[in-house]
Design an enzyme around this catalytic site. Structure first.
Site, PDB file in Angstrom:
ATOM      1  N   ASN A  84       4.951 -17.023  14.637  1.00 56.91           N
ATOM      2  CA  ASN A  84       3.654 -17.133  14.044  1.00 56.91           C
ATOM      3  C   ASN A  84       4.036 -16.942  12.481  1.00 56.91           C
ATOM      4  O   ASN A  84       5.131 -16.961  11.934  1.00 56.91           O
ATOM      5  CB  ASN A  84       2.673 -15.887  14.429  1.00 56.91           C
ATOM      6  N   HIS A 114      25.482  -4.194   5.555  1.00 57.78           N
ATOM      7  CA  HIS A 114      26.340  -4.079   4.220  1.00 57.78           C
ATOM      8  C   HIS A 114      26.869  -2.527   4.650  1.00 57.78           C
ATOM      9  O   HIS A 114      26.371  -1.910   5.379  1.00 57.78           O
ATOM     10  CB  HIS A 114      25.289  -3.964   3.220  1.00 57.78           C
ATOM     11  N   ALA A 159       4.597  -4.003  18.641  1.00 56.39           N
ATOM     12  CA  ALA A 159       4.413  -4.231  17.207  1.00 56.39           C
ATOM     13  C   ALA A 159       4.927  -3.063  16.466  1.00 56.39           C
ATOM     14  O   ALA A 159       4.918  -1.926  16.760  1.00 56.39           O
ATOM     15  CB  ALA A 159       2.569  -4.268  17.164  1.00 56.39           C
ATOM     16  N   ARG A 165      19.443  -1.525  18.317  1.00 54.11           N
ATOM     17  CA  ARG A 165      20.292  -1.655  19.369  1.00 54.11           C
ATOM     18  C   ARG A 165      20.038  -2.616  20.650  1.00 54.11           C
ATOM     19  O   ARG A 165      18.647  -2.883  20.696  1.00 54.11           O
ATOM     20  CB  ARG A 165      20.592  -0.085  19.972  1.00 54.11           C
ATOM     21  N   ARG A 182       9.317   1.244  29.347  1.00 53.35           N
ATOM     22  CA  ARG A 182       9.070   1.281  30.644  1.00 53.35           C
ATOM     23  C   ARG A 182       9.541  -0.222  31.160  1.00 53.35           C
ATOM     24  O   ARG A 182       9.766  -1.062  30.315  1.00 53.35           O
ATOM     25  CB  ARG A 182       7.619   1.238  31.249  1.00 53.35           C
TER      26      ARG A 182
END
Length: 186
Positions: A84, A114, A159, A165, A182
């Site tokens: 989007n 960096h 969101a 990770r 979950r």
């Protein structure tokens, strides 16, 4: 080894290299042209721009724009890809996205890394780590994915998450830093 080859391999590279600057500026110009075109009246030109900017994206990729790519050459998608508005990809390392992936508004996929040591960082050399997103994933609005991360197939990222990770398959994960909330059970 060229600076481009070093960059894609994850080695230290100089982003101010002449060739890297040239292809990065090319990508930025194509993004600007795309972002100043219209979905309804400029369909053919938009398709041409995407093919030139993102030669490794699937033909079915749909990006309403605006879009922002650093190079475009290291961006790979499968079938039925959708991202989007305000999609940002710093593709210094490969960004590999599977089939049937949906990306919400203002998502950023950021491969450059960096050094923590300011003395090394001040040399302006950097390195990049790839990002991999499996099939059937959904990244909701305002998600940031950091280089070196793999998101497993079937997973949903909530969101505003910052993914630092790896995320396993078929889970709902959210937060900053993003963590598994979950399992997703069909």
């Amino acid at each position: 080894m060229t600076e481009f080859e070093k960059m894609v391999a994850g080695d230290l590279y100089n982003p101010d290299d002449e060739y890297l600057t040239q292809i990065r500026q090319r990508a930025h110009h194509l993004c600007t042209e795309y972002n100043h075109s219209y979905e309804d009246t400029d369909k053919i030109r938009r398709a041409e721009i995407l093919k030139e900017l993102l030669p490794n994206a699937g033909a079915e990729a749909f990006l309403p724009g605006p879009i922002y790519f650093d190079y475009g050459l290291n961006f790979y998608t499968g079938k039925n890809f959708f991202a989007n508005f305000n999609f940002t990809v710093l593709d210094c390392a490969p960004v590999i996205i599977g089939n049937n992936v949906m990306i919400g508004t203002s998502v950023s996929l950021l491969t450059p890394v960096h050094d923590f040591d300011y003395k090394k960082r001040n040399t302006f050399l950097e390195f990049a780590r790839p990002i991999s997103i499996g099939d059937n994933c959904w990244l909701a609005s305002n998600v940031t994915v950091i280089g070196g991360v793999k998101i497993g197939s079937g997973s949903v990222i909530g969101a505003g998450s910052v993914v630092t990770r790896d995320i396993p398959e078929n889970v709902f994960a959210a937060g900053s830093p993003c963590r598994v909330i979950r399992e997703i059970v069909s």
